[in-house]
Design an enzyme around this catalytic site. Structure first.
Site, PDB file in Angstrom:
ATOM      1  CG  ASP A   1     -70.034   9.758  19.972  1.00 55.15           C
ATOM      2  OD1 ASP A   1     -71.225   9.962  20.279  1.00 55.15           O
ATOM      3  OD2 ASP A   1     -69.690   9.124  18.948  1.00 55.15           O
ATOM      4  CG  HIS A   2     -71.948   6.397  21.897  1.00 53.72           C
ATOM      5  ND1 HIS A   2     -73.269   6.096  22.133  1.00 53.72           N
ATOM      6  CD2 HIS A   2     -71.878   6.759  20.594  1.00 53.72           C
ATOM      7  CE1 HIS A   2     -73.968   6.255  21.023  1.00 53.72           C
ATOM      8  NE2 HIS A   2     -73.152   6.677  20.074  1.00 53.72           N
TER       9      HIS A   2
ATOM     10  NE  ARG B   1     -44.809  13.680   3.405  1.00 50.73           N
ATOM     11  CZ  ARG B   1     -43.526  13.986   3.510  1.00 50.73           C
ATOM     12  NH1 ARG B   1     -43.126  14.834   4.424  1.00 50.73           N
ATOM     13  NH2 ARG B   1     -42.629  13.460   2.687  1.00 50.73           N
TER      14      ARG B   1
ATOM     15  CE  LYS C   1     -76.461   5.462   9.014  1.00 54.80           C
ATOM     16  NZ  LYS C   1     -75.706   5.135  10.228  1.00 54.80           N
TER      17      LYS C   1
ATOM     18  N   GLY D   1     -73.172   2.902  11.760  1.00 50.43           N
ATOM     19  CA  GLY D   1     -72.473   2.143  10.729  1.00 50.43           C
ATOM     20  C   GLY D   1     -73.039   2.355   9.330  1.00 50.43           C
TER      21      GLY D   1
ATOM     22  NE  ARG E   1     -65.416   5.417  11.747  1.00 46.79           N
ATOM     23  CZ  ARG E   1     -65.419   4.558  12.746  1.00 46.79           C
ATOM     24  NH1 ARG E   1     -65.537   3.275  12.515  1.00 46.79           N
ATOM     25  NH2 ARG E   1     -65.323   4.975  13.984  1.00 46.79           N
TER      26      ARG E   1
ATOM     27  CG  ASP F   1     -67.459   8.116  13.113  1.00 44.88           C
ATOM     28  OD1 ASP F   1     -66.536   8.542  12.399  1.00 44.88           O
ATOM     29  OD2 ASP F   1     -67.269   7.262  13.988  1.00 44.88           O
TER      30      ASP F   1
ATOM     31  CG  ASN G   1     -74.199  12.159  16.962  1.00 43.40           C
ATOM     32  OD1 ASN G   1     -74.415  13.358  17.143  1.00 43.40           O
ATOM     33  ND2 ASN G   1     -73.984  11.328  17.947  1.00 43.40           N
TER      34      ASN G   1
END
Ligand code: G3H
Ligand code: 13P
Ligand code: ZN
Length: 316
Positions: free
Chosen positions: A81-82, A280, A183, A180, A259, A255, A253
């Site tokens: 990516d990028h 865990r 937007k 991000g 997150r 991401d 895409n």
């Protein structure tokens, strides 16, 4: 089974978009594979330069190889990516990546063409697909920050010229999104007019949409209720993925949304279990929640339940 993005796009073009998800660690890899198998979807694993540096690039490769063995049914591409020119060459030579993105979109048109062409020549000699970028998204891409005033939508005539001059296999177009969680100022639509013009000039050519996270507001509210401070975030309407796919967008895409899932799970877990210091239990919840999120995106992208037909078309 690792395939090229070119092979995935051939099957998807005009019908659905393939989800391209960034991963950095074993938990994300596990959630991604689980979600794509439960929704029976092909997918693209994206690795950024930052992800390669996070632990060690060999660690990430080993995790992906192992996941491919744990989930032998999975059909996916491994994509940089990028990338800059040097990182593209490294990934092309690695024998592991099936696809690279050369992002020289911050350069002049002629420089972008020259750099992209050099990467295409090397990649194609090894059967690897190349994504390039024309136009500029707002937001942060690795170490390059583009403020909103300098973001530029892709010029359709230039896009046609660029593809002819470089021989790239897919093109990331700026159609109003940015990277991000922040937007837009208010709810905004994708620039379907620009997409339509590009499709008219480049029929059958796979287009890529970066900055496609939807930034679910319920997710953000839960993060903030558990101590986060993410104000004014706004994402892409995920109901626009499929209309974009019908206009030639074959790769979407995502991401930031992953997150957000991670942040919500961990903030809530440690808020509710303040005495706990075993990572865990939260990690396990994250894997399941991320898998659910991925499956839900694959439904919206139209890639869910395409695995069997794709396998047939690949002759496997
Ligand atoms: O476009 C950027 C991706 O979201 C990757 O982010 O460079 O922080 O890994 P990263
Ligand atoms: P988001 O920040 O919208 O998830 O975009 C990710 C991306 O474009 C990675 O290349
Ligand atoms: Zn991007």
């Amino acid at each position: 089974m690792i395939v090229t993005t070119g092979q995935l796009f051939k099957h998807a073009y005009g019908k659905y978009a393939v989800g391209a998800y960034n991963i950095n660690n074993a938990e994300q890899a596990m959630g991604l594979f689980k979600g794509c198998i439960s929704s029976q979807a092909p997918f693209i694993i994206q690795i950024s330069k930052g992800a390669r540096k996070y632990t060690d690039k060999r660690m990430l490769e080993a995790i992906i190889r192992s996941a491919g063995e744990i989930f032998p049914e999975a059909i996916f591409a491994v994509h940089l990516d990028h990338g800059d020119e040097q990182t593209c060459f490294e990934c092309i030579d690695s024998g592991f990546f099936s696809s690279v993105m050369i992002d020289a979109s911050h350069e002049s048109f002629d420089q972008n063409v020259a750099i992209t062409k050099r990467v295409v020549d090397k990649a194609h000699a090894k059967g690897i697909s190349v994504e390039a970028e024309l136009g500029m998204l707002g937001g942060v891409e690795e170490d390059i920050k583009v403020d909103e005033g300098h973001a530029m939508l892709t010029n359709p005539d230039e896009a046609k010229d660029f593809v002819a001059k470089t021989g790239c296999d897919s093109l990331a177009c700026a159609i109003g999104t940015s990277h991000g969680a922040f937007k837009f100022k208010g709810r905004q639509s994708l620039h379907f007019d620009v997409l339509q013009k590009i499709k008219a000039l480049l029929p059958s050519f796979p287009l890529v949409m970066h900055g496609s996270s939807s930034v679910p507001q319920d997710e953000v509210a839960r993060i903030n209720a558990a101590g986060g401070k993410i104000a004014g975030s706004m994402g892409v309407d995920p109901n626009e993925y499929l209309p974009a796919a019908k206009l030639g967008v074959t790769k979407v895409n995502i991401d930031t949304d992953g997150r957000l899932v991670w942040t919500r799970v961990h903030r809530e877990y440690f808020r509710d279990n303040p005495g706990d210091f075993d990572f865990r239990p939260a990690g396990k919840i994250f894997i399941e929640e991320y898998a659910k999120f991925i499956a839900s995106r694959n439904v919206l992208l139209g890639s869910a339940n395409q695995l069997a037909d794709l396998r047939k078309s690949l002759g496997k």
